[in-house]
Design a protein around this motif. Structure first.
Motif, PDB file in Angstrom:
ATOM      1  N   PRO A  32       0.802  -1.221   0.000  1.00  0.00           N
ATOM      2  CA  PRO A  32       0.000   0.000   0.000  1.00  0.00           C
ATOM      3  C   PRO A  32       0.836   1.273   0.000  1.00  0.00           C
ATOM      4  O   PRO A  32       0.396   2.301  -0.507  1.00  0.00           O
ATOM      5  N   GLN A  33       2.034   1.234   0.574  1.00  0.00           N
ATOM      6  CA  GLN A  33       2.890   2.409   0.595  1.00  0.00           C
ATOM      7  C   GLN A  33       3.400   2.755  -0.798  1.00  0.00           C
ATOM      8  O   GLN A  33       3.864   3.874  -1.026  1.00  0.00           O
ATOM      9  N   SER A  34       3.322   1.812  -1.727  1.00  0.00           N
ATOM     10  CA  SER A  34       3.829   2.022  -3.077  1.00  0.00           C
ATOM     11  C   SER A  34       2.717   2.282  -4.081  1.00  0.00           C
ATOM     12  O   SER A  34       2.981   2.403  -5.264  1.00  0.00           O
ATOM     13  N   SER A  35       1.482   2.363  -3.639  1.00  0.00           N
ATOM     14  CA  SER A  35       0.338   2.587  -4.533  1.00  0.00           C
ATOM     15  C   SER A  35      -0.613   3.576  -3.899  1.00  0.00           C
ATOM     16  O   SER A  35      -1.068   3.370  -2.769  1.00  0.00           O
ATOM     17  N   VAL A  36      -0.940   4.655  -4.611  1.00  0.00           N
ATOM     18  CA  VAL A  36      -1.869   5.637  -4.059  1.00  0.00           C
ATOM     19  C   VAL A  36      -3.274   5.058  -3.962  1.00  0.00           C
ATOM     20  O   VAL A  36      -4.038   5.393  -3.053  1.00  0.00           O
ATOM     21  N   ALA A 117       6.840  -2.033  -8.048  1.00  0.00           N
ATOM     22  CA  ALA A 117       6.451  -2.431  -9.397  1.00  0.00           C
ATOM     23  C   ALA A 117       4.971  -2.786  -9.461  1.00  0.00           C
ATOM     24  O   ALA A 117       4.255  -2.399 -10.396  1.00  0.00           O
ATOM     25  N   MET A 118       4.486  -3.511  -8.460  1.00  0.00           N
ATOM     26  CA  MET A 118       3.080  -3.877  -8.441  1.00  0.00           C
ATOM     27  C   MET A 118       2.204  -2.660  -8.162  1.00  0.00           C
ATOM     28  O   MET A 118       1.139  -2.494  -8.777  1.00  0.00           O
ATOM     29  N   GLY A 119       2.636  -1.781  -7.261  1.00  0.00           N
ATOM     30  CA  GLY A 119       1.894  -0.562  -7.004  1.00  0.00           C
ATOM     31  C   GLY A 119       1.790   0.307  -8.235  1.00  0.00           C
ATOM     32  O   GLY A 119       0.744   0.913  -8.510  1.00  0.00           O
ATOM     33  N   LYS A 120       2.872   0.392  -9.002  1.00  0.00           N
ATOM     34  CA  LYS A 120       2.869   1.174 -10.242  1.00  0.00           C
ATOM     35  C   LYS A 120       1.837   0.645 -11.224  1.00  0.00           C
ATOM     36  O   LYS A 120       1.065   1.422 -11.814  1.00  0.00           O
ATOM     37  N   LYS A 121       1.792  -0.664 -11.413  1.00  0.00           N
ATOM     38  CA  LYS A 121       0.848  -1.249 -12.380  1.00  0.00           C
ATOM     39  C   LYS A 121      -0.600  -1.038 -11.942  1.00  0.00           C
ATOM     40  O   LYS A 121      -1.472  -0.761 -12.766  1.00  0.00           O
ATOM     41  N   ILE A 122      -0.862  -1.154 -10.640  1.00  0.00           N
ATOM     42  CA  ILE A 122      -2.222  -0.953 -10.133  1.00  0.00           C
ATOM     43  C   ILE A 122      -2.665   0.485 -10.353  1.00  0.00           C
ATOM     44  O   ILE A 122      -3.777   0.754 -10.824  1.00  0.00           O
ATOM     45  N   ASP A 123      -1.796   1.457 -10.025  1.00  0.00           N
ATOM     46  CA  ASP A 123      -2.134   2.868 -10.204  1.00  0.00           C
ATOM     47  C   ASP A 123      -2.287   3.230 -11.671  1.00  0.00           C
ATOM     48  O   ASP A 123      -3.197   3.972 -12.054  1.00  0.00           O
ATOM     49  N   GLU A 221       1.625  12.557  -3.371  1.00  0.00           N
ATOM     50  CA  GLU A 221       2.330  12.582  -4.652  1.00  0.00           C
ATOM     51  C   GLU A 221       2.589  11.138  -5.076  1.00  0.00           C
ATOM     52  O   GLU A 221       3.038  10.322  -4.276  1.00  0.00           O
ATOM     53  N   VAL A 222       2.309  10.833  -6.326  1.00  0.00           N
ATOM     54  CA  VAL A 222       2.484   9.473  -6.831  1.00  0.00           C
ATOM     55  C   VAL A 222       3.908   9.358  -7.367  1.00  0.00           C
ATOM     56  O   VAL A 222       4.212   9.836  -8.462  1.00  0.00           O
ATOM     57  N   ALA A 223       4.773   8.730  -6.589  1.00  0.00           N
ATOM     58  CA  ALA A 223       6.196   8.690  -6.915  1.00  0.00           C
ATOM     59  C   ALA A 223       6.668   7.317  -7.387  1.00  0.00           C
ATOM     60  O   ALA A 223       7.866   7.049  -7.424  1.00  0.00           O
ATOM     61  N   ASN A 224       5.727   6.442  -7.742  1.00  0.00           N
ATOM     62  CA  ASN A 224       6.124   5.091  -8.164  1.00  0.00           C
ATOM     63  C   ASN A 224       6.293   4.962  -9.672  1.00  0.00           C
ATOM     64  O   ASN A 224       6.491   3.862 -10.180  1.00  0.00           O
ATOM     65  N   GLY A 225       6.196   6.080 -10.399  1.00  0.00           N
ATOM     66  CA  GLY A 225       6.357   6.044 -11.847  1.00  0.00           C
ATOM     67  C   GLY A 225       5.068   5.860 -12.613  1.00  0.00           C
ATOM     68  O   GLY A 225       5.075   5.816 -13.842  1.00  0.00           O
ATOM     69  N   ALA A 226       3.928   5.776 -11.906  1.00  0.00           N
ATOM     70  CA  ALA A 226       2.657   5.526 -12.572  1.00  0.00           C
ATOM     71  C   ALA A 226       2.030   6.790 -13.150  1.00  0.00           C
ATOM     72  O   ALA A 226       1.226   6.719 -14.082  1.00  0.00           O
ATOM     73  N   TRP A 227       2.370   7.955 -12.593  1.00  0.00           N
ATOM     74  CA  TRP A 227       1.676   9.183 -12.983  1.00  0.00           C
ATOM     75  C   TRP A 227       2.082   9.631 -14.379  1.00  0.00           C
ATOM     76  O   TRP A 227       3.277   9.707 -14.696  1.00  0.00           O
ATOM     77  N   ASP A 228       1.093   9.956 -15.224  1.00  0.00           N
ATOM     78  CA  ASP A 228       1.328  10.439 -16.587  1.00  0.00           C
ATOM     79  C   ASP A 228       1.115  11.947 -16.604  1.00  0.00           C
ATOM     80  O   ASP A 228      -0.022  12.424 -16.613  1.00  0.00           O
ATOM     81  N   THR A 229       2.210  12.709 -16.620  1.00  0.00           N
ATOM     82  CA  THR A 229       2.114  14.163 -16.563  1.00  0.00           C
ATOM     83  C   THR A 229       1.536  14.773 -17.831  1.00  0.00           C
ATOM     84  O   THR A 229       1.132  15.937 -17.831  1.00  0.00           O
ATOM     85  N   THR A 230       1.488  14.005 -18.917  1.00  0.00           N
ATOM     86  CA  THR A 230       0.888  14.524 -20.155  1.00  0.00           C
ATOM     87  C   THR A 230      -0.631  14.493 -20.092  1.00  0.00           C
ATOM     88  O   THR A 230      -1.298  15.148 -20.900  1.00  0.00           O
ATOM     89  N   LYS A 231      -1.176  13.736 -19.139  1.00  0.00           N
ATOM     90  CA  LYS A 231      -2.625  13.597 -19.041  1.00  0.00           C
ATOM     91  C   LYS A 231      -3.220  14.363 -17.860  1.00  0.00           C
ATOM     92  O   LYS A 231      -4.359  14.816 -17.936  1.00  0.00           O
ATOM     93  N   ALA A 232      -2.488  14.485 -16.773  1.00  0.00           N
ATOM     94  CA  ALA A 232      -3.057  15.120 -15.581  1.00  0.00           C
ATOM     95  C   ALA A 232      -1.965  15.618 -14.659  1.00  0.00           C
ATOM     96  O   ALA A 232      -0.832  15.114 -14.675  1.00  0.00           O
ATOM     97  N   MET A 233      -2.322  16.629 -13.860  1.00  0.00           N
ATOM     98  CA  MET A 233      -1.421  17.159 -12.840  1.00  0.00           C
ATOM     99  C   MET A 233      -1.866  16.740 -11.446  1.00  0.00           C
ATOM    100  O   MET A 233      -1.038  16.528 -10.566  1.00  0.00           O
ATOM    101  N   LEU A 234      -3.185  16.640 -11.265  1.00  0.00           N
ATOM    102  CA  LEU A 234      -3.723  16.358  -9.933  1.00  0.00           C
ATOM    103  C   LEU A 234      -5.069  15.671 -10.056  1.00  0.00           C
ATOM    104  O   LEU A 234      -5.815  15.924 -11.005  1.00  0.00           O
ATOM    105  N   LEU A 235      -5.352  14.801  -9.101  1.00  0.00           N
ATOM    106  CA  LEU A 235      -6.639  14.116  -8.995  1.00  0.00           C
ATOM    107  C   LEU A 235      -7.292  14.495  -7.674  1.00  0.00           C
ATOM    108  O   LEU A 235      -6.684  14.352  -6.610  1.00  0.00           O
ATOM    109  N   ALA A 236      -8.511  15.012  -7.750  1.00  0.00           N
ATOM    110  CA  ALA A 236      -9.307  15.306  -6.549  1.00  0.00           C
ATOM    111  C   ALA A 236     -10.486  14.349  -6.546  1.00  0.00           C
ATOM    112  O   ALA A 236     -11.124  14.131  -7.587  1.00  0.00           O
TER     113      ALA A 236
END
Length: 318
Positions: A32-36, A117-123, A221-236
């Motif tokens: 859980p610490q690796s997946s938002v 790695a698993m947290g990244k894929k889930i996010d 902050e999603v720091a596991n490499g899953a976040w796509d900065t071309t699509k979004a900056m923030l999720l509320a």
């Protein structure tokens, strides 16, 4: 649908004796610490591949009754949201030729990498739809886009105004924001923002492991490499409406014979010929967005999340 990670070749001996049962439990706690999504969403246990989650589909109504009149009836309807656990897996080959050279506890090094790695894929799958299992339904970004709850950066007078607009849109849909997730580094942009009274709207975290606070709600902050900065900056979002089903059946097995093949059937690793071992790690997880009817929004237009998207999306929409 199975989703196999790219193999990683690590030096060292990770035989079965070094992978006791308590390691499996530790990874379950570390993940859980690796997946938002696993950090913020509502987690439900799954005892089988599929789990049904009821979601409110119609609301009861009340009626005025004149003196001596009859009281009317009203029905409440529920729809089922199905959560299906799909398989995540990784195989880690380990050359035997370097067993004697190991100077560190390689298992302690591998554990957080597997969880990350698993947290990244889930996010990636749940938030942006990347390699998403078809049984998971729409990803959050697709759902928010269809509902019109996104705001492009630069729409308001500043970043704080843009984020407040998302909160307003969700309120107009009948949902209340109770947390945020963002691209890495957004906290530095937020640190300079002030409200109308000159007070910071963003409070950086001073305790390790605790999220920062934005408008009084946690920001991860999603720091596991899953976040796509071309699509979004923030999720509320109202994170209670995101449901993650976890079957706590993470399994580990070490092989010293066998072959590893790619999707085309080509052998990429032969454990016996190449004097190696391979550790196989498998887990199952499901995800769904519960989108209940609200008193405010028209049926079908409600959605519990919205994104702050890059400024380019605002220009494209003009």
């Amino acid at each position: 649908m199975a989703d196999n990670f790219s193999s990683q070749i690590l030096r060292g001996d990770l035989g079965g004796a070094l992978i006791p049962d308590e390691i499996s439990q530790e990874i379950i706690q570390t993940l859980p610490q690796s997946s938002v999504l696993l950090t913020r969403a509502r987690r439900v246990p799954m005892s089988s591949k599929k789990k049904t989650q009821p979601v409110l589909a119609s609301l009861p109504e009340a009626y005025w009754v004149s003196e001596g009149g009859l009281k009317q009836t009203s029905k409440t309807g529920w729809e089922d949201v199905q959560i299906t656990a799909e398989e995540l897996a990784v195989i880690v080959p380990i050359p035997d030729s370097v067993v004697d050279d190991a100077k560190i506890n390689l298992w302690d090094t591998v554990k957080p990498l597997i969880a990350e790695a698993m947290g990244k894929k889930i996010d990636q799958a749940g938030i942006f739809g990347v390699d998403k299992p078809s049984t998971w339904g729409n990803d959050i970004l697709a759902g928010a886009t269809a509902a019109g709850t996104n705001v492009a950066s630069g729409t308001g007078v500043d970043l704080a105004d843009d984020i407040a607009m998302i909160g307003q849109k969700l309120s107009e849909k009948g949902f209340a924001v109770n947390g945020f997730a963002s691209q890495p580094g957004l906290n530095w942009q937020l640190a300079r923002l002030r409200d109308a009274n000159g007070q910071p709207i963003y409070t950086p975290s001073v305790a390790a492991g605790n999220p920062a606070s934005l408008y009084g709600y946690p920001l991860n902050e999603v720091a596991n490499g899953a976040w796509d900065t071309t699509k979004a900056m923030l999720l509320a979002a109202d994170w209670t409406k995101f449901v993650v089903g976890v079957r706590q059946d993470i399994t580990y097995k070490v092989f010293d014979q066998g072959v590893i093949s790619d999707t085309a059937g080509n052998v990429v690793y032969n454990l016996m010929q190449q004097d190696a071992q391979a550790m196989r790690v498998v887990m199952r997880v499901g995800f769904a967005v519960a989108n209940p009817l609200t008193r405010i929004a028209a049926k079908g237009s409600q959605y519990p999340a919205g994104f702050l998207t890059p400024a380019a999306s605002r220009k494209a929409g003009k």
